[in-house]
Structure formats: C-alpha cells, structure tokens
Scaffold this motif. Structure first.
Motif, PDB file in Angstrom:
ATOM      1  N   ILE A  60     -11.543 -55.860 -47.733  1.00  0.00           N
ATOM      2  CA  ILE A  60     -12.737 -55.807 -46.876  1.00  0.00           C
ATOM      3  C   ILE A  60     -13.085 -54.360 -46.549  1.00  0.00           C
ATOM      4  CG2 ILE A  60     -13.681 -56.478 -44.643  1.00  0.00           C
ATOM      5  CD1 ILE A  60     -13.368 -58.797 -46.555  1.00  0.00           C
ATOM      6  N   TYR A  61     -12.055 -53.537 -46.285  1.00  0.00           N
ATOM      7  CA  TYR A  61     -12.313 -52.121 -46.013  1.00  0.00           C
ATOM      8  C   TYR A  61     -13.006 -51.471 -47.211  1.00  0.00           C
ATOM      9  CZ  TYR A  61      -8.916 -52.795 -42.219  1.00  0.00           C
ATOM     10  OH  TYR A  61      -8.248 -53.247 -41.107  1.00  0.00           O
ATOM     11  N   ILE A  62     -12.558 -51.831 -48.406  1.00  0.00           N
ATOM     12  CA  ILE A  62     -13.156 -51.258 -49.615  1.00  0.00           C
ATOM     13  C   ILE A  62     -14.616 -51.708 -49.747  1.00  0.00           C
ATOM     14  CG2 ILE A  62     -13.051 -51.248 -52.136  1.00  0.00           C
ATOM     15  CD1 ILE A  62     -10.031 -51.432 -51.918  1.00  0.00           C
ATOM     16  N   LEU A  63     -14.873 -52.975 -49.393  1.00  0.00           N
ATOM     17  CA  LEU A  63     -16.248 -53.460 -49.456  1.00  0.00           C
ATOM     18  C   LEU A  63     -17.142 -52.716 -48.461  1.00  0.00           C
ATOM     19  CD1 LEU A  63     -15.772 -57.316 -49.860  1.00  0.00           C
ATOM     20  CD2 LEU A  63     -16.425 -55.674 -51.603  1.00  0.00           C
ATOM     21  N   PHE A  64     -16.590 -52.428 -47.270  1.00  0.00           N
ATOM     22  CA  PHE A  64     -17.350 -51.627 -46.307  1.00  0.00           C
ATOM     23  C   PHE A  64     -17.660 -50.243 -46.880  1.00  0.00           C
ATOM     24  CE2 PHE A  64     -15.762 -54.326 -42.629  1.00  0.00           C
ATOM     25  CZ  PHE A  64     -17.024 -54.820 -42.314  1.00  0.00           C
ATOM     26  N   ALA A  65     -16.663 -49.668 -47.544  1.00  0.00           N
ATOM     27  CA  ALA A  65     -16.863 -48.356 -48.160  1.00  0.00           C
ATOM     28  C   ALA A  65     -17.943 -48.433 -49.237  1.00  0.00           C
ATOM     29  CB  ALA A  65     -15.543 -47.862 -48.764  1.00  0.00           C
ATOM     30  N   ALA A  66     -17.909 -49.532 -50.014  1.00  0.00           N
ATOM     31  CA  ALA A  66     -18.910 -49.703 -51.070  1.00  0.00           C
ATOM     32  C   ALA A  66     -20.312 -49.813 -50.461  1.00  0.00           C
ATOM     33  CB  ALA A  66     -18.592 -50.955 -51.884  1.00  0.00           C
ATOM     34  N   ILE A  82     -23.517 -56.625 -50.457  1.00  0.00           N
ATOM     35  CA  ILE A  82     -22.083 -56.455 -50.195  1.00  0.00           C
ATOM     36  C   ILE A  82     -21.717 -56.944 -48.800  1.00  0.00           C
ATOM     37  CG2 ILE A  82     -20.251 -54.742 -49.913  1.00  0.00           C
ATOM     38  CD1 ILE A  82     -21.693 -53.051 -52.041  1.00  0.00           C
ATOM     39  N   LEU A  83     -22.504 -56.551 -47.795  1.00  0.00           N
ATOM     40  CA  LEU A  83     -22.210 -56.966 -46.418  1.00  0.00           C
ATOM     41  C   LEU A  83     -22.361 -58.476 -46.246  1.00  0.00           C
ATOM     42  CD1 LEU A  83     -23.879 -54.055 -44.422  1.00  0.00           C
ATOM     43  CD2 LEU A  83     -21.441 -54.458 -44.803  1.00  0.00           C
ATOM     44  N   SER A  84     -23.280 -59.078 -47.006  1.00  0.00           N
ATOM     45  CA  SER A  84     -23.430 -60.539 -46.956  1.00  0.00           C
ATOM     46  C   SER A  84     -22.148 -61.224 -47.421  1.00  0.00           C
ATOM     47  CB  SER A  84     -24.611 -60.988 -47.830  1.00  0.00           C
ATOM     48  OG  SER A  84     -25.821 -60.456 -47.341  1.00  0.00           O
ATOM     49  N   ILE A  85     -21.519 -60.668 -48.455  1.00  0.00           N
ATOM     50  CA  ILE A  85     -20.256 -61.220 -48.961  1.00  0.00           C
ATOM     51  C   ILE A  85     -19.191 -61.155 -47.874  1.00  0.00           C
ATOM     52  CG2 ILE A  85     -18.355 -60.815 -50.575  1.00  0.00           C
ATOM     53  CD1 ILE A  85     -20.441 -59.842 -52.584  1.00  0.00           C
ATOM     54  N   VAL A  86     -19.116 -60.013 -47.191  1.00  0.00           N
ATOM     55  CA  VAL A  86     -18.119 -59.835 -46.133  1.00  0.00           C
ATOM     56  C   VAL A  86     -18.318 -60.868 -45.027  1.00  0.00           C
ATOM     57  CG1 VAL A  86     -17.303 -58.281 -44.324  1.00  0.00           C
ATOM     58  CG2 VAL A  86     -17.824 -57.382 -46.596  1.00  0.00           C
ATOM     59  N   GLU A 283     -16.616 -56.199 -56.181  1.00  0.00           N
ATOM     60  CA  GLU A 283     -17.157 -56.632 -54.900  1.00  0.00           C
ATOM     61  C   GLU A 283     -17.022 -58.139 -54.680  1.00  0.00           C
ATOM     62  OE1 GLU A 283     -18.707 -54.691 -56.998  1.00  0.00           O
ATOM     63  OE2 GLU A 283     -19.238 -52.825 -55.980  1.00  0.00           O
ATOM     64  N   GLY A 284     -17.081 -58.901 -55.755  1.00  0.00           N
ATOM     65  CA  GLY A 284     -17.049 -60.350 -55.605  1.00  0.00           C
ATOM     66  C   GLY A 284     -15.652 -60.942 -55.505  1.00  0.00           C
ATOM     67  N   LEU A 285     -14.599 -60.105 -55.659  1.00  0.00           N
ATOM     68  CA  LEU A 285     -13.235 -60.644 -55.739  1.00  0.00           C
ATOM     69  C   LEU A 285     -12.840 -61.419 -54.493  1.00  0.00           C
ATOM     70  CD1 LEU A 285     -10.550 -60.931 -57.160  1.00  0.00           C
ATOM     71  CD2 LEU A 285      -9.872 -58.697 -56.262  1.00  0.00           C
TER      72      LEU A 285
END
Length: 893
Positions: A60-66, A82-86, A283-285
């Motif tokens: 999740i941290y990596i997704l925030f970075a992305a 990306i934020l929608s996925i989170v 991102e989708g993992l």
C-alpha cells in the motif's frame, strides 16, 4: 487455592457466615473495592481505525508512492486509478474485520443475568454484576452459575462444564471434597465455575472470585492479550513489497546516473526515471490478491466453511498440524450405548432384542428421568443414551409407562450411586435399580440368566467384573442393572443382577477417513481435550490419531513442564487429556515453536484462547459457542471434522492460484521494466507512456490474474506435503521462471517498438544504426495527407505487443507442467473470458478515435494486427516447448 481448603476455612477466609451471608453494607463496600462482577472488554476499533489499519502494508505504501509520482508527472487520471485501488482494498478488509472480534461480547452474554443469594439472612435475587466475594449463592437445576464458587452444600449436584473443560457429561459435585494438591479444573469437584450451568440437583456455594478473576475471566484476559500475527502469505507479500520498493529506488538511482553520463537533461531524465519506477510496481497486485481471496471465501462456503478473515484462506493450505478438540468435534457430543453384557455375554448393542431381553430393556428405560418425547431431548446425557438404546428396539419410556406406571422411587444420590424406580406391571410390582457396577453388584443375591433366576455365585461375579473391566479399558462408562419383584418400597437390597451397558461419546463416522487423508497430506492430527486420559486415548486409537499410551499426556503432567520442555517433547505427543485453557495455548505455542503452521479446532469457551493463539482457529458452527466463533478465523457450518479436509484442499488450491497470479504479474511487470530500461539506457525514447503501463497493469494484467485466481484445484493436491511456512513465493524455480518470462516479454516489446523506425529507415534507404533509429523516432511524416508520428506508431506497436503477449502468457501460467492441450481449457471459462475481454479492450484503445487521443496511440491495419498477434503468441509457444522438453527429459531419465 480454595479447592484445597475446607468450606469452613473458606468462609473464615472470606469473613462471612453461611447462614446469614453478607450484610448489604459489607457487600456495597466490597463492590466499591473490587468492582462489578463483569468482564472487562478490550476497547474495540472504530471503523476509521480499522480502515487506517488496512493501509499499514508495504504494498500500500508503494501504491501511495506511485500515486504521488503520477501527480508529479501530471498524470492525475493515473493517480485517481491507483488511489481507487487502495480504497477498494481497504473497504473489503474493513467489511471482513467488522464481522470479527466479537469474542468478548459473547463471553459477556454467557454471564448469568441474575443470581439467587442470601444476604442479611434473607434469600433474594440480584443482578449477577452486583455479586462480590463472600456472597452465598443458592444453586438449583437450570441456573447458570454467576461467579466462581467454593461449594458449601451439594445434594445430587451435577454441573454441565463441557463449554469450559470439554467434559462430555455433567460433573458430580461434592462440597465435602478437599484436594490434597494442585489439580485441573475438571477434577475440582468442590468448585462451581462462572458461566457453567446446574444440570441436576441443588446446592449452595460462596463466591470466591468475580469478574476477570474467574476462570472465564482468565479466558477473556487471554483473548485480550493475544497478538494478531501475519499469515504466511501476508509475510511473503510484505517481503515482496519491500523488494519492489528497493528495486524502484535502484532504478531511479541508476537512471539518474545514466543521465549524468549521457549528458541528458537532468530534470527530464529524473521524471523518466520515476516513470520507470512506476513500471516496477504491479499496481493491481494487492487488489487482485484481495479479490482472489474474496472469491476463495465464496468457494469455501460450498464446502460448509465460513471464512471470517480473508488471509485465513491461504493459511489453512499451509497447515501442518491440526489440534482438534475431542468433544463435539472428533466425537458426536452425544453419549451412546455401544456394548451390552447380559446372559454372561458381551455383545454389540445392535444385537439387542426386546423380545429376548425384555427385563434388560425395560429396566434401563423405565429407571430413567430423561425424556425424548416430541423430539425434545431433556435430561442427563447418560439417561438419554439409555432411551436411545430403547429406540433401537422401538421402545420409549412414555410408551412403557402407560402399562408400567411408576408408583415409587429413590432418586439418584451421589453417595449411594444408585437410582431405583418401582412400577406396577399387570398384577405384580417390579422395582428396577441402576447405578455403579461395584455398588449394585454388592447388593445382588441372585442373577437373571437366559430367562431364569438363580443364586449368584463368585464365578458369576468374577465374570461380571471381567466384562466391566473390558468395557472400562475401552473407555466405556459402565452402568449396571438389577431388579426386585413384589416390593413397592424401592428397597435396594437382595437385588437380582440383570446386566451391564457400556457407553461413550463415539467418534464421528467420517472423522477416521479424514484423519487418514490429512496424514497422507503430511498433516498431523492432535487431540486436545478436558476429558479423561483413558477415554481420550481410546477415541484417538480408534481414529488413528495415536498408537500407544506414550503418545498421551495429561494436564497434571503438563503442570510439571515448562514451555521450553514441552517444546522439546511435543513432537512425540498426539493426545493431550484433562487439560485447561492455559494448557491449550501452551500446546499450540509448542507446535508453532517447532516450525509448524497450527490449526486449532473447537467449540467451547475453553477453546477460545487457543483458537486465537493458533495460526488459524476453526470453530464449530452448530454446537460452537459464540465465544469460540468470535475468536476463530473460520467456522464449519456442519460441525464436521471431515470438512476440515475439504477446507485444507481449497486453501492449498487458493494459495497455488495466488502464487501463479503473483508470478504472472511480476514477470509481466519485469518485462515492462526491462524493455523501458534497455531503451533508455541505449539513449532511445521511452517505448511506453505511463498511461500505457497503468492500462496494462490494471486491465490486461488484472483480468487474467483474476482468472488464474479461480483456476480449479489440482485433483492430487492432497497428496502433496504442506509447504514450508518460510517458503518464498519464488521457490521451486519461481525466480528463474519470472526472470525468463520477463526477458522474453521485454525482447518482444522492444522488437515491436523498433519495428516501425527500422521499416521507415529501410524505406528511406538509410542504414539501420542506433543513431538513425533515434533520429527516425523523432520524425513526423506525411502519409496520405495526414501527420504520421513515428514515435507514436512505435509506442503503439510496443504497447499492443506487451498487452497481448501477457494475455497469451496467462494461458500458459495455468499449469507450468502441462501442455495447453491437456489443461482442459473449458474448466476455466474465466480465462477464456479474460482473454477475449483483454484483447477487445486492447483493440479499443488503438482503434476507437476518442480513446486513441487519450492513450496517444495510432490506428493499426488488419495486417499489422495479424503480425503483432503472431509475435505476442511467443510466450505460449515457449511454454509448449518447455513442457515438451520436461516430458521428454522425464521419459529419457
């Protein structure tokens, strides 16, 4: 320890008189000093806290970075995706967690709402929460015991303690008993514990512990103190997230270094480097894994298993030790007559005949206070078992009493250990007595054999004792029957001996096969119970759990061991008898110390701490208490031990599918990174734009990833040993597989990217050199009166090849060792749908004008599409070649 004190010493210690009880003023004072008789509940998480907890994950941290990087690159659409996925991932987690953590609330509900007590010499009923140490509590059948009591009086008192101790039948209590030393809860017959219930008789007790100091309170404390541990998959994904974070940092540093060496624009190159780092992050993992687990939960429902926490699905697939409670889990939690002894023969109960054994059947059914009328089972489990025996020969107590009415009786007494009822039978009177074999046999002067009454001899008694001993060795509870004619006084002397019955809480019929299947799968079944050693060992031998007495240990033995000593001994143990809740947690910790992934099954309050302590707790849905269900990760809706076997198979299949999905996503993203890194390192423009990368990762990757996640499990999945809990996701060649496929996809993508400039260089008669390719990529030609951007066309080729090649790659990922033609493609219709939808979406972003503007792609001709699809099929062709090589090598070897 109050069970080691006399009732007089206990009252003295608590400064109270049994005849009067506490005064109201003294009770109020003690209530203020010690607090109410309630359980202290751990503060529950708010919805916001649960939501924020879902964000504490490396991926999740990596997704925030992305997302932050996308904002820097002015790709706001990418950041929103990306934020929608989170958010979706966190919401799913909150929904699951909000259904959990109800264990303490259920414990509170178990507490008695009121209590009958004596204060100021008067009997009154008060709220159980107002009880204090020293209160005199009056007990009667049906009452829930409101606090831990030292008994002062007990008249035929039996207490149902199965939820706390695992004991199959109500426990006879004796207020006069004084323990000589330490003993387990189940053996403290002068104590009555909070939240258990009075099954029979009456009594009085003095409150010695309230609230969190009670045995039930200790369980609540253990639930409060338990620490949530990460599952194996969570640990692997956390490690993967950290690795990807490091890779992203290395990529940015490497690209920045290349910018300095090549003399490029530093700011422009830094932005490109950050874009490349985004490509390294799938991102989708997280979303795909969460959805696969959620779909796995639905599959588990079909095998009668409710999963309360998503990660528990894969954890069950790694289980190597199943610690199972005996009562109600491995057994039916229903006392059953299995053996009978009459006419000097021991027989199976199925051989019983009412016509041939009339006195035997009548005696045990009529000398009985239980009832099964109107399909309601009311009464002592032992007496209910006798009525069930009667039903085998179509006889009921209610039916017999119509022609054999009861005219007198002597109720069961724990001192006499006998019960007698007198019945009018036509023109005569029959008195039936049942009870403990040694007591009853001592009162018999005659014996009933083959329809005739004769004087009982020493040989007869020896035969009866031998039969009783054989039943006892089989862990059967033995009851004897005698009768007397023409005596309506219920006198229990000069009886005629009739026979014996042996009863037990029998194993579930399907449990034995399940234990065997689990053993084949490398999973050890451990029995943990509060019942007696002989009973537990007999059931364990019958089920194939244990072979000899050396594999059995009792709670008193455990008291002599430290946790470290048990850690060393536990590998050779299979049965733990007469244990307390603290022992169960100790046992689970010992197996975990030895590297096992431990599952604990159970249904009682006493199981809750160990359910919580285990890697995965499995509660029974029908007979299980709310406490057990609240503490567990999974609930079996049919209370069937055999369901665990099916659940393990599903868990293994789901983990295998998740691993395939992870390797598929990583190899695909690795291909993106290598293709972009290689092009930029060579001084070329980027073959992919950031929106292309996100499209591939979130659409073309995710749909096949989900299809892999629902792939049917292998039929031989339960013939394999449990995976090593420390096993990496890249074990068994996974790393080589990922790197190989990543390089292959990268080579295809780069080849497609260079195709267009090379064709135009040839058309212009120019040499195909790196410098000329760089130059051509920057050109815009006029074709058919319209602008034709070489870089846009080249990126479209690369984008399309990358997306479609991953679709073909996903098909091969279903099974590394089987050819496409042996995979039974129609078994996974989701994969077919994912391929068709993915291809259609890829065509859409290159052919629909409004989308080509958004994705900055060029429309392709039918011939171009044909060529690109042929190139994209290479991963599947490679899969077939590798499988053929494996088969050929295997046959040659």
């Amino acid at each position: 320890m109050y069970y080691q004190k006399s009732s007089e010493d206990t009252l003295l210690n608590l400064n109270v008189q049994a005849s009067n009880g506490l005064t109201q003023d003294e009770a109020k004072k003690r209530l203020e000093e010690n607090g109410p008789n309630t359980l202290v509940e751990k503060q529950r998480k708010t919805i916001l806290q649960m939501f924020l907890a879902q964000l504490k994950d490396t991926m999740i941290y990596i997704l925030f970075a992305a997302a932050a990087i996308s904002v820097i690159l002015h790709e706001i659409t990418d950041a929103v995706i990306i934020l929608s996925i989170v958010v979706i991932n966190a919401v799913i987690g909150v929904v699951q967690e909000s259904k959990a953590e109800a264990a303490l609330e259920a414990l509170k509900n178990l507490s008695s709402p009121t209590a009958m007590i004596r204060r100021n010499g008067k009997v009154m009923e008060i709220s159980a929460s107002e009880l204090v140490a020293g209160d005199i509590v009056i007990l009667e059948a049906g009452r829930i015991i409101p606090a831990d009591l030292r008994l002062l009086q007990s008249v035929n008192l039996k207490v149902e303690e199965s939820a706390l101790t695992g004991e199959s039948v109500p426990v006879d209590k004796d207020a006069n008993f004084i323990a000589a030393g330490e003993m387990g809860i189940g053996d403290r017959i002068n104590m009555a514990y909070s939240s258990t219930s009075v099954a029979y008789g009456r009594g009085e007790g003095v409150v010695v512990y309230t609230g969190m100091d009670t045995e039930i309170g200790k369980i609540a404390s253990m639930l409060n103190e338990s620490v949530e541990e990460l599952t194996p998959l969570q640990k692997r994904l956390n490690d993967l997230g950290k690795l990807l974070g490091i890779v992203a940092i290395v990529i940015v540093a490497a690209m920045f270094g290349m910018a300095l060496l090549q003399g490029r624009d530093i700011i422009e190159m830094l932005i490109t480097a950050i874009a490349l780092a985004v490509a390294a992050i799938p991102e989708g993992l997280t979303a795909v894994v969460t959805i696969v687990l959620a779909l796995g939960v639905q599959r588990m429902v079909k095998v009668n298993t409710i999963v309360r926490k998503l990660p528990a699905v894969e954890t069950l697939g790694a289980v190597s030790v199943v610690c199972s409670d005996k009562t109600g889990t491995l057994t039916q939690n229903k006392m059953t007559v299995t053996k009978i002894y009459l006419d000097n023969q021991t027989k199976d109960v199925t051989e019983l005949s009412f016509d041939k054994n009339t006195v035997f059947v009548k005696g045990f059914v009529l000398c009985n206070d239980a009832s099964t009328a109107n399909n309601e089972r009311i009464g002592d489990p032992t007496e209910l078992a006798l009525l069930d025996m009667g039903k085998l020969v179509n006889v009921t107590r209610e039916g017999l009493e119509q022609t054999n009415p009861r005219i007198n009786e002597q109720s069961f007494d724990s001192a006499r250990k006998l019960m007698t009822t007198v019945h009018k039978e036509d023109s005569k009177v029959m008195s039936y007595t049942k009870g403990a074999m040694d007591i009853l046999l001592g009162r018999c002067s005659k014996i009933y054999l083959n329809g005739e009454v004769t004087e009982i001899t020493d040989q007869h008694k020896e035969d009866i004792n031998t039969a009783a001993s054989e039943m006892a060795r089989g862990a059967l509870r033995v009851l004897a029957l005698g009768y007397k004619e023409d005596d309506d006084t219920a006198n229990e002397e000069n009886l005629t001996f009739v026979g014996l019955i042996g009863m037990i809480d029998p194993p579930r019929p399907e449990a034995k096969d399940s234990v065997r299947v689990l053993e084949q799968a490398g999973i050890t079944t451990i029995m943990i119970t509060g019942d007696h050693k002989d009973t537990a060992l007999a059931i364990a031998k019958d089920l194939g759990i244990a072979e000899n007495e050396n594999q059995c240990i009792t709670g008193s033995d455990l008291n002599e061991l430290t946790q470290e000593q048990l850690n060393d001994r536990v590998r050779d143990l299979r049965v733990f008898a007469r244990v307390s809740p603290e022992h169960k947690v100790m046992i689970v910790k010992a197996f975990k110390y030895n590297g096992s992934i431990v599952s604990m099954t159970g249904d009682g309050v006493n199981d809750a701490p160990s359910l919580k302590a285990a890697d995965i707790g499995v509660a029974m849905g029908i007979t299980g208490t709310d406490v057990a269900k609240g503490a567990a990760d999974m609930v079996l809706t049919d209370d069937n031990f055999a369901t665990i076997e099916k659940a393990v198979a599903e868990g293994r299949g789901i983990y295998h599918n998740i691993k395939k999905t992870v390797l598929f996503l990583l190899s695909s993203n690795f291909g993106e990174v290598i293709s972009m890194f290689s092009a930029i390192a060579a001084g070329l423009a980027s073959p992919l734009q950031s929106i292309h990368i996100l499209w591939i990762n979130l659409i073309t990757d995710s749909l096949p990833g989900l299809a892999l996640g629902v792939d049917p499990k292998d039929t031989d999945i339960m013939k394999a040993k449990p995976r090593d809990p420390n096993e990496s996701l890249f074990a068994h060649g996974g790393l080589i597989f990922t790197v190989y496929n990543g390089f292959m996809i990268a080579a295809l993508t780069l080849g497609a990217f260079l195709w267009s400039p090379i064709i135009h260089l040839n058309a212009e008669g120019m040499a195909v050199t790196l410098e000329n390719i760089k130059w051509m990529l920057g050109q815009t030609l006029i074709v058919n009166g319209a602008d034709y951007s070489i870089i846009e066309h080249a990126q479209t080729y690369a984008f399309t090849t990358l997306g479609v090649s991953q679709l073909f790659h996903a098909i091969g990922m279903r099974n590394y060792d089987k050819s496409l033609f042996k995979m039974k493609m129609f078994d996974n219709k989701s994969m077919i749908a994912a391929f068709i939808i993915g291809l259609a979406l890829q065509i859409a972003v290159t052919e629909i004008p409004i989308l080509t503007e958004v994705f900055e792609t060029s429309q392709l001709s039918l011939k171009e599409w044909g060529n690109l699809i042929l190139i994209s099929m290479v991963p599947l062709l490679s899969h077939e070649i590798i499988v053929a090589g494996k088969n050929l090598f295997g046959k040659t070897a």
